[in-house]
Each structure stands twice: as C-alpha cells, then as structure tokens.
Write an enzyme that holds these catalytic residues in place. Structure first.
Site, PDB file in Angstrom:
ATOM      1  N   CYS A   1     -12.942  10.514  -1.521  1.00  0.00           N
ATOM      2  CA  CYS A   1     -12.090  10.824  -0.353  1.00  0.00           C
ATOM      3  C   CYS A   1     -11.324  12.137  -0.520  1.00  0.00           C
ATOM      4  O   CYS A   1     -10.814  12.681   0.453  1.00  0.00           O
ATOM      5  CB  CYS A   1     -11.109   9.690  -0.087  1.00  0.00           C
ATOM      6  SG  CYS A   1     -11.918   8.106   0.109  1.00  0.00           S
TER       7      CYS A   1
ATOM      8  N   HIS B   1      -4.849  11.569   3.967  1.00  0.00           N
ATOM      9  CA  HIS B   1      -6.069  10.757   3.994  1.00  0.00           C
ATOM     10  C   HIS B   1      -5.795   9.491   4.802  1.00  0.00           C
ATOM     11  O   HIS B   1      -4.732   8.882   4.674  1.00  0.00           O
ATOM     12  CB  HIS B   1      -6.474  10.416   2.564  1.00  0.00           C
ATOM     13  CG  HIS B   1      -7.702   9.567   2.494  1.00  0.00           C
ATOM     14  ND1 HIS B   1      -8.856   9.910   3.155  1.00  0.00           N
ATOM     15  CD2 HIS B   1      -7.948   8.396   1.861  1.00  0.00           C
ATOM     16  CE1 HIS B   1      -9.766   8.980   2.918  1.00  0.00           C
ATOM     17  NE2 HIS B   1      -9.239   8.045   2.148  1.00  0.00           N
TER      18      HIS B   1
ATOM     19  N   ASN C   1     -11.304   4.613   7.655  1.00  0.00           N
ATOM     20  CA  ASN C   1     -11.387   5.530   6.522  1.00  0.00           C
ATOM     21  C   ASN C   1     -12.785   6.158   6.484  1.00  0.00           C
ATOM     22  O   ASN C   1     -13.769   5.457   6.292  1.00  0.00           O
ATOM     23  CB  ASN C   1     -11.106   4.720   5.237  1.00  0.00           C
ATOM     24  CG  ASN C   1     -11.171   5.549   3.972  1.00  0.00           C
ATOM     25  OD1 ASN C   1     -11.603   6.699   3.990  1.00  0.00           O
ATOM     26  ND2 ASN C   1     -10.766   4.949   2.874  1.00  0.00           N
TER      27      ASN C   1
HETATM   28  O1  UT7 Z   1     -10.089   5.782   0.448  1.00  0.00           O
HETATM   29  C1  UT7 Z   1      -9.685   5.484  -0.856  1.00  0.00           C
HETATM   30  C2  UT7 Z   1      -8.406   4.851  -0.875  1.00  0.00           C
HETATM   31  N1  UT7 Z   1      -8.501   3.502  -0.387  1.00  0.00           N
HETATM   32  C3  UT7 Z   1      -7.380   2.914  -0.139  1.00  0.00           C
HETATM   33  O2  UT7 Z   1      -6.374   3.549  -0.256  1.00  0.00           O
HETATM   34  C4  UT7 Z   1      -7.355   1.449   0.204  1.00  0.00           C
HETATM   35  C5  UT7 Z   1      -6.151   0.839  -0.440  1.00  0.00           C
HETATM   36  N2  UT7 Z   1      -5.944  -0.575  -0.199  1.00  0.00           N
HETATM   37  C6  UT7 Z   1      -5.632  -1.081   1.004  1.00  0.00           C
HETATM   38  O3  UT7 Z   1      -5.595  -0.413   1.991  1.00  0.00           O
HETATM   39  C7  UT7 Z   1      -5.219  -2.532   1.046  1.00  0.00           C
HETATM   40  O4  UT7 Z   1      -5.040  -3.028  -0.263  1.00  0.00           O
HETATM   41  C8  UT7 Z   1      -6.226  -3.437   1.801  1.00  0.00           C
HETATM   42  C9  UT7 Z   1      -6.162  -3.156   3.291  1.00  0.00           C
HETATM   43  C10 UT7 Z   1      -7.627  -3.194   1.273  1.00  0.00           C
HETATM   44  C11 UT7 Z   1      -5.867  -4.910   1.590  1.00  0.00           C
HETATM   45  O5  UT7 Z   1      -4.533  -5.148   1.971  1.00  0.00           O
HETATM   46  P1  UT7 Z   1      -3.562  -6.004   1.019  1.00  0.00           P
HETATM   47  O6  UT7 Z   1      -2.296  -6.132   1.733  1.00  0.00           O
HETATM   48  O7  UT7 Z   1      -3.532  -5.307  -0.306  1.00  0.00           O
HETATM   49  O8  UT7 Z   1      -4.281  -7.402   0.971  1.00  0.00           O
HETATM   50  P2  UT7 Z   1      -4.886  -8.175  -0.280  1.00  0.00           P
HETATM   51  O9  UT7 Z   1      -6.077  -7.473  -0.800  1.00  0.00           O
HETATM   52  O10 UT7 Z   1      -3.791  -8.477  -1.218  1.00  0.00           O
HETATM   53  O11 UT7 Z   1      -5.334  -9.509   0.439  1.00  0.00           O
HETATM   54  C12 UT7 Z   1      -4.390 -10.411   0.992  1.00  0.00           C
HETATM   55  C13 UT7 Z   1      -5.141 -11.573   1.566  1.00  0.00           C
HETATM   56  C14 UT7 Z   1      -6.145 -12.201   0.609  1.00  0.00           C
HETATM   57  O12 UT7 Z   1      -6.118 -13.586   0.788  1.00  0.00           O
HETATM   58  P3  UT7 Z   1      -5.414 -14.548  -0.286  1.00  0.00           P
HETATM   59  O13 UT7 Z   1      -6.148 -14.280  -1.557  1.00  0.00           O
HETATM   60  O14 UT7 Z   1      -3.982 -14.096  -0.320  1.00  0.00           O
HETATM   61  O15 UT7 Z   1      -5.637 -15.899   0.295  1.00  0.00           O
HETATM   62  C15 UT7 Z   1      -7.460 -11.660   1.101  1.00  0.00           C
HETATM   63  O16 UT7 Z   1      -8.526 -12.524   0.808  1.00  0.00           O
HETATM   64  O17 UT7 Z   1      -5.875 -11.169   2.725  1.00  0.00           O
HETATM   65  C16 UT7 Z   1      -7.224 -11.587   2.582  1.00  0.00           C
HETATM   66  N3  UT7 Z   1      -8.092 -10.616   3.255  1.00  0.00           N
HETATM   67  C17 UT7 Z   1      -8.409 -10.698   4.559  1.00  0.00           C
HETATM   68  N4  UT7 Z   1      -8.072 -11.575   5.510  1.00  0.00           N
HETATM   69  C18 UT7 Z   1      -8.564 -11.361   6.745  1.00  0.00           C
HETATM   70  C19 UT7 Z   1      -8.686  -9.533   2.718  1.00  0.00           C
HETATM   71  N5  UT7 Z   1      -9.398  -8.893   3.674  1.00  0.00           N
HETATM   72  C20 UT7 Z   1      -9.243  -9.591   4.817  1.00  0.00           C
HETATM   73  C21 UT7 Z   1      -9.727  -9.432   6.127  1.00  0.00           C
HETATM   74  N6  UT7 Z   1      -9.344 -10.330   7.055  1.00  0.00           N
HETATM   75  N7  UT7 Z   1     -10.512  -8.406   6.468  1.00  0.00           N
END
Ligand code: UT7
Length: 328
Positions: free
Chosen positions: A115, A255, A285
């Site tokens: 990225c 980004h 993204n």
């Molecule tokens: O381009 C390179 C740079 N990339 C980035 O900067 C991405 C960085 N990361 C992020 O943007 C975020 O971490 C995400 C958007 C990927 C995820 O958000 P989060 O607030 O960190 O959520 P999480 O991964 O901690 O997941 C929370 C919950 C989980 O459920 P449990 O384990 O708490 O029951 C996931 O399974 O949300 C669940 N989850 C979803 N639920 C519904 C993960 N993806 C989804 C989804 N829909 N699409």
C-alpha cells in the site's frame, strides 16, 4: 543542491464500473452493512471483471494523466507501476502499460511496496528527475485486489477493491513540487499482512490452493495499531524534512484502509479531520492505488489547487510506510 525540480503535470484515475455494495457482501459472507460501516467506513468498492487485469486499469488512468499533462506517450522516459497484483510475475505490468500506451522510449518496471508503493514510487521518480537522468516519468498505482481476495473470509473480503491512478512528473528549472519524501519498512511484521502462496517460498501446488494460500491473509487488529503509529510518525518526519508543520498543510491524503485509522492519525497529529481527504466509503482499500486516486479526485473536486500544500501518507504489507510533502 539538486540540479532540477519536479513539477506534477497531470494526474488521472480509472475505477472499474462494477460496484459491490455492503448489501451485496451480506449475501456472500456472514457480515452486515452496519458492521462494515462502523468498523471501517466502507460502503462500497469497485470490482474489475474477469477479463480485466491490472494493466488495463493502469492504461486508462495513464491516458487521462497524459492528456492533462499535454504529453504524448513517446515523451515518457520511464514508467513505474506500483502494485501487489501484477498481471503476471513477468513481464512486468509496467511493460504491458508501455505496450498499451505506445510509450516506445520509456524504461519500465514494477515496484512492490504494497500500500506504500505509490509513495516509494514518488521517491524514485523524484531522484531520477532531480539528478537530471529523466525529464518525464509516468508513475502509476494500480490494483485488482479482488483477484487475490478470499471471498469466503469475512475478515478481509469486505475491505478491498480495484482501481488505478497515475501521475506525470516532469523536470522543471523552477522550485520542486516534491518538498520531501520519507520512507520506512520493517520486515519483522511480514506475517501480519501477507499473500503466502504463488512465489518461490510456496510455489503454486494443490496444497497451496487447498490451504487458500493464494489469497490475502491479514491480522487486522495488529495491523491497525502499527498502521496508526507508523503513518503518524511518517507524516511528522516528512513534514520536518520539508521544514513545515501540520498547520501549514491544506490537505492530508492518507492511505484509505479504515476510517478509524484515519481519525486516529488526525487525533495523534492534532490535525482537523475536515482537512483530511477521505474516499474509502466509495472504493475501500485499493492498496498502491489509494493515495494517487484520492489525490486525483481531490484535484478534480478543487480541494487542492496550484500552490496548495498537501501530504500523502501510506502504510502497508511488509510492513512498509512513507509520506511525501507536495506543493502543487
Ligand atoms: O492496507 C494495509 C493496511 N491495512 C489496514 O490498515 C487494516 C487494519 N485493520 C483494520 O482495519 C481492522 O482491524 C479491521 C476492519 C480489519 C477489523 O476491525 P476490528 O475492529 O479490528 O475487528 P476484529 O478483527 O477485532 O474483529 C471483531 C469481531 C470478531 O468477532 P469476535 O471474534 O469478537 O466474535 C470478528 O470475527 O468482528 C468479527 N468480524 C466481522 N463481523 C462481521 C470480522 N470481520 C467481520 C465482518 N462482518 N466482515
């Protein structure tokens, strides 16, 4: 003292027409518009059709940038394509772009910095122009991330999209538009954001396919934390190198991975969110294409104009990061 300065003569972007909304994703994996919107800010993204490769998008973006620059393809000395989704391992996507445009005089190569690729590309173009080697460089960020997205993995498939942006940079006898570029990387974070299969470490096999190693894997939460820290740090370092402060900036173009990351960076820099460009709700993204697509849109919308001071800042797999301070 540099021999020459760099002027941005034109920008262009091209997004494939097919829109994939959060409502569409609700039918594909267990997710909701509410989750995607509140956790990321993304509402929809663009998806290239089956026959479209990264170079096809890149060529369309490049044509627009060349038109604005009032240059012919033969005027270009070098083509750089920043991408993690090349058409093939080789020839480079840049060679396909060179052929497609008829840029017969241009050297051409791809740049892999995920990225942050477009910012890395700015640094290369800056040096080649300022030291007098080249007059005109076409720098492109282009991706078809939909082709390496695991459409069964709700953790990642809601985040990415396809598109391309291009910039024509030219030698000038006057002051440089590129005031500073700051780059960084840390390979110790390799496993947090990775496409493990298909290269020389894990060549394509039935096993790599069965284990879905040919798709993006990301530990989102861990990536999030480092992204905020490193993007804020890069933004500050590039400003310092340019002899500027956040208060001098007309616009920050970060980004576009997650609105919460963007908000956290603005907070860290004590910088008003109104002067941060956001278009991730439309595109998600788009890796190496994000910052240049956003810059092109910011220019066309009149958010920045001749004389505006802006900063691009990015973060991605590797990890890599970087920032560039630009006076249009
Ligand atoms: O381009 C390179 C740079 N990339 C980035 O900067 C991405 C960085 N990361 C992020 O943007 C975020 O971490 C995400 C958007 C990927 C995820 O958000 P989060 O607030 O960190 O959520 P999480 O991964 O901690 O997941 C929370 C919950 C989980 O459920 P449990 O384990 O708490 O029951 C996931 O399974 O949300 C669940 N989850 C979803 N639920 C519904 C993960 N993806 C989804 C989804 N829909 N699409």
């Amino acid at each position: 003292m540099n021999k020459y300065g760099v002027k941005i003569l034109g920008t262009g972007s091209f997004m494939p027409p097919k829109v994939l909304t959060n409502a569409d994703l609700e039918k594909m994996v267990q997710t909701s518009d509410e989750w995607i919107t509140t956790r990321t800010g993304i509402k929809e993204r663009r998806i290239a059709d089956e026959k479209t490769a990264t170079s096809d998008l890149a060529i369309e973006a490049a044509k627009k940038a060349l038109e604005e620059a009032k240059l012919k393809p033969e005027d270009i000395d070098m083509i750089i394509v920043a991408t993690v989704t090349p058409d093939m391992s080789f020839p480079s996507t840049a060679c396909f772009v060179q052929k497609g445009l008829g840029a017969s005089r241009a050297a051409a190569f791809d740049l892999a910095a995920a990225c942050s690729g477009f910012i890395y590309g700015i640094s290369i173009a800056k040096n080649f122009i300022e030291n007098g080697t080249y007059k005109h460089i076409l720098l492109i960020g282009a991706e078809t991330l939909s082709k390496i997205t695991d459409w069964q993995d709700r953790n990642t498939c809601v985040l990415f999209g396809d598109g391309a942006g291009a910039m024509v940079l030219a030698r000038t006898e006057g002051p440089s538009s590129l005031l500073s570029v700051y780059l960084g990387a840390d390979g110790n974070y390799d496993k947090l954001l990775i496409l493990p299969g298909g290269g020389s470490r894990n060549p394509v096999s039935k096993e790599t396919m069965d284990n879905r190693l040919h798709f993006i894997k990301m530990a989102g939460k861990e990536v999030f934390k480092v992204a905020v820290t490193k993007m804020a740090e890069a933004a500050e370092k590039a400003l310092e190198a340019a002899g500027k402060t956040p208060a001098d900036l007309d616009l920050i173009i970060p980004h576009q991975a997650n609105l919460r990351i963007i908000e956290a960076i603005a907070k860290r820099m004590d910088y008003p969110l109104e002067k941060v460009y956001v278009n991730l709700h439309k595109y998600g993204n788009v890796s190496a294409a994000t910052t240049i697509v956003a810059l092109d849109e910011a220019r066309k919308e009149g958010r920045v104009k001749e004389g505006s001071l802006l900063e691009l800042v990015a973060f991605g797999g590797g990890f890599t990061w970087g920032a560039a301070v630009i006076q249009l």
